[in-house]
Scaffold this active site. Structure first.
Site, mmCIF file in Angstrom:
data_model
loop_
_atom_site.group_PDB
_atom_site.id
_atom_site.type_symbol
_atom_site.label_atom_id
_atom_site.label_comp_id
_atom_site.label_asym_id
_atom_site.label_seq_id
_atom_site.Cartn_x
_atom_site.Cartn_y
_atom_site.Cartn_z
ATOM 1 N N ASP A 167 0.857 -1.188 0.000
ATOM 2 C CA ASP A 167 0.000 0.000 0.000
ATOM 3 C C ASP A 167 0.895 1.240 0.000
ATOM 4 O O ASP A 167 1.868 1.322 0.752
ATOM 5 C CB ASP A 167 -0.893 -0.019 1.257
ATOM 6 C CG ASP A 167 -1.922 1.076 1.239
ATOM 7 O OD1 ASP A 167 -3.085 0.791 0.908
ATOM 8 O OD2 ASP A 167 -1.544 2.232 1.540
ATOM 9 N N GLU B 41 -5.021 2.176 -4.004
ATOM 10 C CA GLU B 41 -3.568 2.406 -4.074
ATOM 11 C C GLU B 41 -2.841 1.222 -3.477
ATOM 12 O O GLU B 41 -1.740 1.298 -2.968
ATOM 13 C CB GLU B 41 -3.213 3.747 -3.425
ATOM 14 C CG GLU B 41 -3.015 3.834 -1.938
ATOM 15 C CD GLU B 41 -4.167 3.419 -1.033
ATOM 16 O OE1 GLU B 41 -5.128 2.778 -1.492
ATOM 17 O OE2 GLU B 41 -4.065 3.706 0.157
ATOM 18 N N ASP C 55 -2.713 9.626 -10.081
ATOM 19 C CA ASP C 55 -2.827 8.535 -11.081
ATOM 20 C C ASP C 55 -1.457 8.209 -11.669
ATOM 21 O O ASP C 55 -1.084 7.034 -11.809
ATOM 22 C CB ASP C 55 -3.759 8.959 -12.218
ATOM 23 C CG ASP C 55 -5.219 8.758 -11.846
ATOM 24 O OD1 ASP C 55 -5.476 8.240 -10.742
ATOM 25 O OD2 ASP C 55 -6.093 9.111 -12.667
HETATM 26 N N1 LIG Z 1 -5.181 9.473 -7.799
HETATM 27 C C1 LIG Z 1 -5.726 8.380 -7.351
HETATM 28 N N2 LIG Z 1 -5.967 8.178 -6.062
HETATM 29 C C2 LIG Z 1 -6.494 7.075 -5.608
HETATM 30 C C3 LIG Z 1 -6.857 6.045 -6.490
HETATM 31 N N3 LIG Z 1 -7.373 5.029 -5.754
HETATM 32 C C4 LIG Z 1 -7.340 5.431 -4.426
HETATM 33 N N4 LIG Z 1 -6.819 6.651 -4.338
HETATM 34 C C5 LIG Z 1 -6.630 7.455 -3.192
HETATM 35 O O1 LIG Z 1 -5.766 6.838 -2.267
HETATM 36 C C6 LIG Z 1 -6.032 7.387 -1.023
HETATM 37 C C7 LIG Z 1 -5.950 6.357 0.019
HETATM 38 O O2 LIG Z 1 -6.063 7.044 1.242
HETATM 39 P P1 LIG Z 1 -6.104 6.338 2.657
HETATM 40 O O3 LIG Z 1 -6.750 4.949 2.477
HETATM 41 O O4 LIG Z 1 -6.797 7.217 3.588
HETATM 42 O O5 LIG Z 1 -4.668 6.074 3.053
HETATM 43 P P2 LIG Z 1 -3.386 6.923 2.883
HETATM 44 O O6 LIG Z 1 -3.663 8.341 2.720
HETATM 45 O O7 LIG Z 1 -2.640 6.302 1.716
HETATM 46 O O8 LIG Z 1 -2.671 6.632 4.171
HETATM 47 P P3 LIG Z 1 -2.069 5.297 4.642
HETATM 48 O O9 LIG Z 1 -2.528 4.230 3.783
HETATM 49 O O10 LIG Z 1 -2.615 5.107 5.982
HETATM 50 O O11 LIG Z 1 -0.631 5.469 4.585
HETATM 51 C C8 LIG Z 1 -7.418 8.017 -1.129
HETATM 52 O O12 LIG Z 1 -7.292 9.431 -1.072
HETATM 53 C C9 LIG Z 1 -7.911 7.575 -2.473
HETATM 54 O O13 LIG Z 1 -8.712 8.593 -3.068
HETATM 55 C C10 LIG Z 1 -6.633 6.260 -7.849
HETATM 56 O O14 LIG Z 1 -6.924 5.421 -8.719
HETATM 57 N N5 LIG Z 1 -6.062 7.429 -8.229
#
Ligand SMILES: Nc1nc2c(ncn2[C@@H]2O[C@H](COP(=O)(O)OP(=O)(O)OP(=O)(O)O)[C@@H](O)[C@H]2O)c(=O)[nH]1
Length: 464
Positions: free
Chosen positions: A346, A389, A363
């Site tokens: 992750d 992600e 992205d």
């Molecule tokens: N740009 C983009 N963002 C994504 C995509 N899929 C997920 N995200 C973003 O990834 C982020 C995941 O955030 P969180 O699950 O809160 O976790 P984090 O901010 O990565 O923090 P930790 O995982 O705790 O380190 C979210 O803001 C989602 O919107 C994608 O396909 N594109």
């Protein structure tokens, strides 16, 4: 007095019609016979008389200026009622059948008559060869015999005519059949020269019969001729018919395809080769088109299958592909007793990355992370986008220690990359297959390990 009607009259009339002789122009061969009849009998009148339904019609005549008379005054109508013997009348004026006949009482002044019936193979009398005299007289046995012989010549001529007309009608049927069908037909002799071709053959190649009859394939289409000759010889040698597809290079870009049937023919104990060819150029074209469609369809189906298993952003396997692969590897590993490990990764603090640089940059970063993982993991390790992600790596044949090593390798690959916007790190949880594990149980343990990696500070690998 009315002449007698033969018992088989309807059949007799039908057969007379079949001869097709009535009302035909005079012919020398028949004229010669009546001339001979006059010469041999000494009578002034001789006729080849055919007795139709209501008239007698003369195919040949000498000494008479009419070409037919009504049947009811005909002497011959009496003669045909006794087909087995000539009818001879020495003086008609003393014969009750003819005494009042206008040919007797009138200016023609007929007195003597000798008629030999013209009898077909089937015993039907079509008419007579007869001689008439205006004076009462007797006919000698020799004269009657000569008339008999001449009558049999008339019958032979009539039969010949009927045979020719049957042949002609057979020829017309044959020609019409051969020329109307959608096929080319030909016959070659033992020197491989065309002795017959049908009209579609000539039309197809724009040739005239004179150019084809007597010519060989080598004269007509030298380039294709050797192949034709080989198959022709094979038919002759095997005495078996064969069928095959022949290609004729009529024009450089326009090949003609033929389904050809060739067969040996024996005509009057001589070998000939018969051939029938059907143009299948259009069918071949359609088949080729169909094959092209099919292969394009197969490609499209494969593309669809791959795209249904591929994540469009990162070009890695998607969740569906991951689930299928994990199930497959878990089964295989259990079956073969081999180790299997799973890494769940992750991207750390990705929300703030998005918030800072925008979703589009997020992205691009995800895509770059995926590419980095693919190049650093090496062959045999599948990289999947498992969630937003989150990524997952399936490590066949990897035990727990190897999983930690690979995980660390991946972590470093990401951490040490000089990312353009800001440093990126990943947290990784690993799990290794246990005997009783289902894919879900394995995944759950890897997830739990990832959770601990996050909890304990991120940018690290934790074994589950
Ligand atoms: N740009 C983009 N963002 C994504 C995509 N899929 C997920 N995200 C973003 O990834 C982020 C995941 O955030 P969180 O699950 O809160 O976790 P984090 O901010 O990565 O923090 P930790 O995982 O705790 O380190 C979210 O803001 C989602 O919107 C994608 O396909 N594109």
């Amino acid at each position: 007095m009315q002449p007698p009607v033969p018992p088989n009259e309807p059949q007799r009339i039908e057969v007379l019609e079949q001869y097709g002789i009535l009302d035909t122009p005079p012919e020398e061969r028949y004229e010669n016979i009546v001339d001979l009849a006059v010469a041999l009998s000494g009578a002034p009148i001789a006729l080849v008389s055919l007795v139709a339904a209501d008239r007698q019609w003369f195919k040949a005549k000498v000494g008479l200026d009419v070409c037919e008379t009504p049947r009811n005054i005909s002497f011959c109508a009496y003669a045909i009622a006794q087909p087995d013997e000539p009818m001879v009348i020495a003086d008609a004026s003393h014969d009750p059948r003819f005494a009042n006949n206008p040919l007797v009482t009138g200016p023609r002044h007929v007195r003597a008559y000798a008629g030999v019936p013209l009898v077909t193979d089937g015993g039907l009398a079509l008419g007579t060869l007869c001689v008439l005299d205006t004076e009462p007289r007797a006919f000698s046995a020799k004269q009657i015999d000569a008339l008999r012989k001449l009558a049999s010549q008339v019958v032979a001529l009539l039969d010949l005519r009927r045979g020719m007309s049957r042949l002609e009608s057979l020829r017309l049927r044959f020609e019409s059949f051969m020329n109307a069908g959608p096929f080319l037909a030909y016959i070659k002799d033992s020197d491989w020269r065309f002795v017959y071709v049908n009209r579609p053959f000539l039309q197809r190649f724009g040739l005239h019969a004179d150019q084809v009859i007597g010519s060989s394939d080598f004269d007509l289409w030298p380039e294709s001729a050797p192949a034709f000759r080989r198959s022709d010889e094979a038919i002759r040698d095997s005495t078996q018919s064969q069928n095959f597809v022949e290609v004729l290079d009529a024009h450089p870009e326009d090949k003609l395809y033929w389904r050809s049937y060739k067969f040996p023919l024996s005509i009057e104990e001589h070998f000939y080769l018969g051939g029938v060819s059907v143009d299948i150029t259009e069918t071949q074209r359609q088949r080729k088109q169909l094959e092209d469609y099919q292969s394009r369809l197969e490609e499209a189906v494969e593309e669809l299958r791959l795209s249904s298993l591929t994540d469009s952003l990162t070009r890695t396997g998607n969740r569906r592909a991951f689930d299928a692969q994990l199930t497959k590897h878990v089964e295989q590993a259990g079956h073969l007793g081999r180790p299997l490990s799973l890494l769940v990764l992750d991207v750390d603090h990705f929300k703030s990355f998005n918030d800072t640089f925008g979703h589009q940059a997020g992205d691009e970063a995800l895509s770059a992370v995926a590419a980095k993982l693919r190049t650093s993991c090496g062959d045999g390790i599948g990289v999947f986008r498992y969630g937003g992600e989150e990524f997952a790596l399936i490590l066949p044949d990897a035990d727990a220690a190897t999983a930690l090593v690979v995980g660390e390798h991946c972590r470093q690959a990401i951490a040490l990359t000089p990312w353009p916007l800001r440093p990126l790190t990943i947290s990784i949880g690993t799990a290794t297959l246990r005997a009783s594990d289902t894919p879900t149980a394995l995944l759950r343990r890897a997830d739990a390990a990832l959770y601990r990696a996050k909890e304990t500070g991120r940018d690290r690998v934790v074994g589950g």
